[in-house]
Design a protein around this motif. Structure first.
Motif, short mmCIF file in Angstrom:
data_model
loop_
_atom_site.label_atom_id
_atom_site.label_comp_id
_atom_site.label_asym_id
_atom_site.label_seq_id
_atom_site.Cartn_x
_atom_site.Cartn_y
_atom_site.Cartn_z
N PHE A 50 0.84 -1.24 0.01
CA PHE A 50 -0.03 0.14 0.09
C PHE A 50 0.77 1.31 -0.03
N LEU A 51 2.11 1.20 0.81
CA LEU A 51 2.76 2.30 0.90
C LEU A 51 3.43 2.37 -0.55
N GLN A 52 3.76 1.38 -1.27
CA GLN A 52 4.51 1.57 -2.57
C GLN A 52 3.39 2.17 -3.60
N PHE A 53 2.15 1.80 -3.50
CA PHE A 53 1.19 2.41 -4.37
C PHE A 53 0.97 4.02 -4.15
N LEU A 54 1.00 4.32 -2.70
CA LEU A 54 0.79 5.69 -2.47
C LEU A 54 2.22 6.39 -3.13
N ILE A 55 3.22 6.13 -2.85
CA ILE A 55 4.53 6.68 -3.44
C ILE A 55 4.34 6.90 -4.94
N ASP A 56 4.07 5.64 -5.55
CA ASP A 56 3.77 5.58 -7.11
C ASP A 56 2.53 6.74 -7.37
N ASP A 57 1.61 6.76 -6.71
CA ASP A 57 0.70 7.68 -6.93
C ASP A 57 1.14 9.16 -7.00
N ILE A 58 1.86 9.54 -5.93
CA ILE A 58 2.39 10.72 -5.69
C ILE A 58 3.60 11.19 -6.85
N SER A 59 4.33 10.12 -7.50
CA SER A 59 5.24 10.19 -8.31
C SER A 59 4.62 10.45 -9.62
N THR A 70 0.39 12.87 0.94
CA THR A 70 1.78 13.19 1.27
C THR A 70 2.11 13.12 2.76
N SER A 71 0.93 13.73 3.50
CA SER A 71 1.32 13.78 4.92
C SER A 71 1.27 12.31 5.57
N LEU A 72 0.17 11.42 5.11
CA LEU A 72 0.16 10.08 5.42
C LEU A 72 1.45 9.34 5.02
N ILE A 81 8.46 13.73 2.80
CA ILE A 81 8.99 13.20 1.37
C ILE A 81 9.11 14.23 0.53
N LEU A 82 8.42 15.39 0.95
CA LEU A 82 8.53 16.58 -0.07
C LEU A 82 9.61 17.67 0.19
N THR A 83 10.36 18.28 -0.74
CA THR A 83 11.11 19.17 -0.61
C THR A 83 10.31 20.50 -1.33
N LYS A 84 10.66 21.66 -0.80
CA LYS A 84 10.26 23.02 -1.49
C LYS A 84 11.53 23.49 -2.40
N GLN A 85 11.09 23.53 -3.81
CA GLN A 85 12.07 24.00 -4.57
C GLN A 85 12.28 25.68 -4.62
N GLU A 86 13.22 26.11 -5.15
CA GLU A 86 13.48 27.55 -5.43
C GLU A 86 12.43 28.53 -5.90
N ASP A 87 11.65 27.70 -6.82
CA ASP A 87 10.46 28.22 -7.70
C ASP A 87 9.27 28.14 -6.82
N ASN A 88 9.25 27.92 -5.55
CA ASN A 88 8.25 27.42 -4.73
C ASN A 88 7.29 26.24 -5.18
N SER A 89 7.65 25.59 -5.98
CA SER A 89 7.24 24.13 -6.15
C SER A 89 7.45 23.08 -5.34
N PHE A 90 7.01 22.02 -5.30
CA PHE A 90 7.38 20.80 -4.60
C PHE A 90 7.78 19.76 -5.25
N ALA A 91 8.62 19.27 -4.91
CA ALA A 91 9.26 17.77 -5.49
C ALA A 91 9.53 16.83 -4.36
N ILE A 92 9.69 15.52 -4.71
CA ILE A 92 9.88 14.36 -3.72
C ILE A 92 11.10 14.58 -3.60
#
Length: 141
Positions: A50-59, A70-72, A81-92
Motif C-alpha cells: 500500500f505504501l508503494q502504491f501511494l508513493i507511485d501515485d504521488i510520483s 503526502t502527509s500520510l 517526503i517533499l522538498t520545496k524548490q527555489e520556484d516554490n514548487s514541490f518535488a519528491i
C-alpha cells in the motif's frame, strides 16, 4: 468503510474507485487516526504494498502538491517526503526511500508498537476516569 487488506491485489482500481472516500477519511481523521483505523492491522507485506502504491501515485502527479496523502506517506515513513524548490514548487525528496525491506518492516513494527501503547494508555485512562466518576457519584448519594 475502507478495506485495504481485502483489496490489495487490485489496490489501484480500488483506490481510484474510492478516492473520494480515502481523501475524505484522511481529511476527517488525519494521518495518525487513519493509520490507527485502516493500516494498524495490516501485515507488513500488505502495508508495504500500500505504501508503494501511494508513493507511485504521488510520483505520477504533475505538479506535486502537498496534501493529505503526502502527509500520510510522511507519517508512514517517519520523515518528510517533499522538498520545496527555489520556484516554490514541490518535488519528491531524492533520498526519502533509501531503506530496504527490513528497515521499512522495522518502521512498520515500531509504528504499530506506538499505536498499541497509545491504545493501551487510552484504555487505562478510560478505566481510571470511569472509576473516579463512579466514586464521586457514590459519595453524592
Amino acid at each position: 468503510m475502507i478495506n485495504i487488506k481485502e483489496n490489495i491485489d487490485h489496490i489501484r482500481v480500488y483506490y481510484y474507485s474510492n478516492e473520494h472516500l480515502f481523501k475524505s477519511e484522511l481529511i476527517k481523521l488525519g494521518s495518525y487516526e487513519f493509520y490507527d483505523k485502516y493500516l494498524y492491522n495490516l501485515t507488513p507485506r500488505i502495508y508495504l504494498d500500500f505504501l508503494q502504491f501511494l508513493i507511485d501515485d504521488i510520483s505520477e502527479r504533475k505538479p506535486i502538491i502537498p496534501d493529505e496523502t503526502t502527509s500520510l506517506i510522511s507519517y508512514m515513513l517517519g520523515k518528510e517526503i517533499l522538498t520545496k524548490q527555489e520556484d516554490n514548487s514541490f518535488a519528491i525528496s531524492e533520498n526519502f526511500f533509501t531503506e530496504n525491506y527490513q528497515d521499512l518492516t522495522k518502521k512498520f513494527i515500531t509504528l504499530n508498537n506506538i499505536h498499541t501503547a497509545k491504545r493501551e494508555k487510552n484504555i487505562i485512562e478510560s478505566k481510571f476516569y470511569n472509576r473516579k466518576v463512579l466514586s464521586k457519584t457514590k459519595k453524592r448519594l
